[in-house]
Design an enzyme around this catalytic site. Structure first.
Site, PDB file in Angstrom:
ATOM      1  N   ASN A 137       0.766  -0.751  -0.134  1.00  0.00           N
ATOM      2  CA  ASN A 137      -0.113   0.097  -0.608  1.00  0.00           C
ATOM      3  C   ASN A 137       0.943   1.231  -0.241  1.00  0.00           C
ATOM      4  O   ASN A 137       0.443   2.678  -0.113  1.00  0.00           O
ATOM      5  CB  ASN A 137      -0.953  -0.013   1.250  1.00  0.00           C
ATOM      6  CG  ASN A 137      -2.045  -1.487   1.143  1.00  0.00           C
ATOM      7  OD1 ASN A 137      -2.715  -1.640   0.146  1.00  0.00           O
ATOM      8  ND2 ASN A 137      -2.549  -1.640   2.311  1.00  0.00           N
TER       9      ASN A 137
ATOM     10  N   ASP B 261       9.659  -7.302  18.626  1.00  0.00           N
ATOM     11  CA  ASP B 261       8.768  -7.629  17.496  1.00  0.00           C
ATOM     12  C   ASP B 261       9.309  -8.890  17.433  1.00  0.00           C
ATOM     13  O   ASP B 261       9.682  -9.053  16.082  1.00  0.00           O
ATOM     14  CB  ASP B 261       8.085  -6.931  16.596  1.00  0.00           C
ATOM     15  CG  ASP B 261       7.174  -7.478  15.536  1.00  0.00           C
ATOM     16  OD1 ASP B 261       6.541  -8.444  16.388  1.00  0.00           O
ATOM     17  OD2 ASP B 261       6.864  -6.970  14.564  1.00  0.00           O
TER      18      ASP B 261
END
Length: 460
Positions: free
Chosen positions: A24, A137
């Site tokens: 995107n 993460d």
């Protein structure tokens, strides 16, 4: 970046080739340095899309983090540049795929291979910690493997720098991927970034050796309860040394968890261990390093002749929050659903959310287990007009003093949804919304909650 004449696009000293990925916010292209012939990966981000989604601060954090790091087991940022329409990141090309793919194809790895990869993972993560960078993460999808079989840690979108520490010297942003998140991160009391990364490294080691997750459940509440308790089985067929190491890493009490130095001194870890040394220019002043690479101007393809160069430090500037991984996903789920933890009692949570929504002009309907927030965005009071905005709110109990709040947009304007979430979070005294949306809060990447086994709190 292909010119109208069909020639390959040029980016300073680089010749852009095939597209490696697209999403995107832009694309990733393979590139060749025209002088040396070396291959790189170039992330090309569309500034208009980045700014419209309010993730420009996220770009700053990614760059501010990567420019500090120069280690064989960390994906390297070589150059950065920006034009009026694009942001460019010239990165090390790692073409061996994700560690996740390697595990999935083999089911599990031989202990010797898992140890070698784990040694490299620890080398890279401990180096980051020495630089004041906490990844937050770590998971097999964010660990790449090159063609020589060496690990490269990537995706520092959720990373924290020294300036993100609170006055207590701890981190306070609840973020990460559910199955890999350390128990203390969920408790909203502050946590040590090094110890939480160590927990995630332990989960990765477990997966490499066993072939499945140590903590897993379709129900998010049950999953977090397992994580809080350290409720997992370590197979007895593993060698005694690695069983001991796994138990010490997957210790739910961070004060009792093994440290990075203790891991490096562990007998199992030390077998056939060859430490990886940082690159020679690791000690260079990072700003001088970046400035050096901005000597060459960027040559855009003919259709973008009017590109205007901006100062690199306008782009780096102040770091706040970042998740580059979202730029290349099919859909950014955080635009329609967020979850965060809170220590407020359930009654207070429902009351505060209702007050916040009501003051913004929303109609609040209390149901058996959730709040329904609606609003007619056409500005009409005609009851025949359909409701054009709908958000559901639910609260789930993790422990007697810790709750998960979930806000889900069924339909309506994303900008209005964001404003609503900002107001609710502000009134509840939780994270700023740029942190929540930018850091993919806990469990955002789960497809859904298992409503059959999860027990929401009653709103009435």
């Amino acid at each position: 970046m292909v010119s109208r004449g069909g020639a390959r696009g040029l980016l300073g000293a680089y010749e852009l080739g095939r597209t490696l990925g697209e999403g995107n916010f832009g694309k990733v292209k393979q590139a060749r340095h025209r002088g040396s012939g070396a291959q790189f990966a170039v992330k090309i981000l569309d500034r208009a899309r980045v700014e419209s989604q309010r993730v420009d601060d996220q770009i700053r954090r990614e760059i501010a983090t990567l420019k500090l790091l120069a280690h064989p087991n960390v994906v390297r940022l070589h150059e950065i540049a920006a034009s009026k329409t694009k942001i460019y990141m010239v990165l090390e090309l790692v073409n061996g795929g994700e560690l996740f793919d390697r595990i999935a194809s083999k089911g599990k790895l031989p202990e010797q291979e898992a140890r070698r990869l784990f040694q490299q993972l620890i080398d890279g993560v401990s180096y980051c910690h020495e630089k004041g960078v906490y990844h937050r993460d770590l998971k097999p999808e964010n660990v790449l493997v090159d063609r020589k079989g060496n690990i490269k840690i990537s995706d520092f979108g959720l990373s924290a720098l020294p300036q993100h520490l609170g006055n207590d010297g701890l981190l306070h942003t609840t973020c990460g991927s559910p199955n890999y998140i350390a128990p203390e991160v969920l408790q909203n009391r502050g946590y040590d970034g090094s110890l939480s990364d160590i927990w995630s490294c332990g989960v990765i080691l477990y997966i490499m050796l066993v072939g499945y997750l140590p903590f897993d459940d379709r129900n998010i509440v049950v999953l977090y309860q397992k994580i809080f308790k350290g409720d997992t089985q370590i197979p007895e067929w593993l060698s005694p040394g690695v069983q001991n190491l796994l138990r010490r890493i997957l210790e739910p009490n961070p004060m009792k968890r093994i440290t990075m130095a203790e891991i490096k001194a562990h007998e199992w870890f030390l077998e056939d261990y060859v430490p990886a040394l940082p690159y020679d220019n690791d000690d260079e002043d990072s700003e001088l390093y970046i400035a050096h690479h901005f000597k060459e101007k960027i040559s855009e393809a003919p259709e973008d002749k009017t590109t205007h160069q901006i100062n690199a430090f306008q782009l780096i500037g102040m770091a706040s929050s970042l998740d580059l991984s979202g730029f290349f996903e099919e859909e950014d789920v955080s635009l329609r659903k967020i979850r965060f933890t809170s220590t407020h009692p359930p009654e207070d949570l429902f009351d505060k959310i209702e007050n916040s929504a009501s003051e913004m002009g929303f109609h609040v309907h209390r149901g058996h287990s959730k709040l329904k927030l609606t609003r007619n965005c056409n500005g009409s009071v005609n009851q025949k007009n359909p409701v054009s905005f709908l958000v559901w709110t639910e609260v789930f109990e993790l422990s007697p003093s810790l709750y998960v709040v979930e806000l889900t947009k069924s339909h309506g304007d994303p900008a209005l949804y964001r404003q609503l979430c900002e107001r609710i979070c502000s009134d509840l005294g939780v994270l700023k919304m740029d942190q929540i949306f930018g850091t993919r809060p806990i469990a955002d990447d789960l497809a859904s909650l298992d409503k059959r086994s999860a027990t929401p709190l009653v709103a009435l």
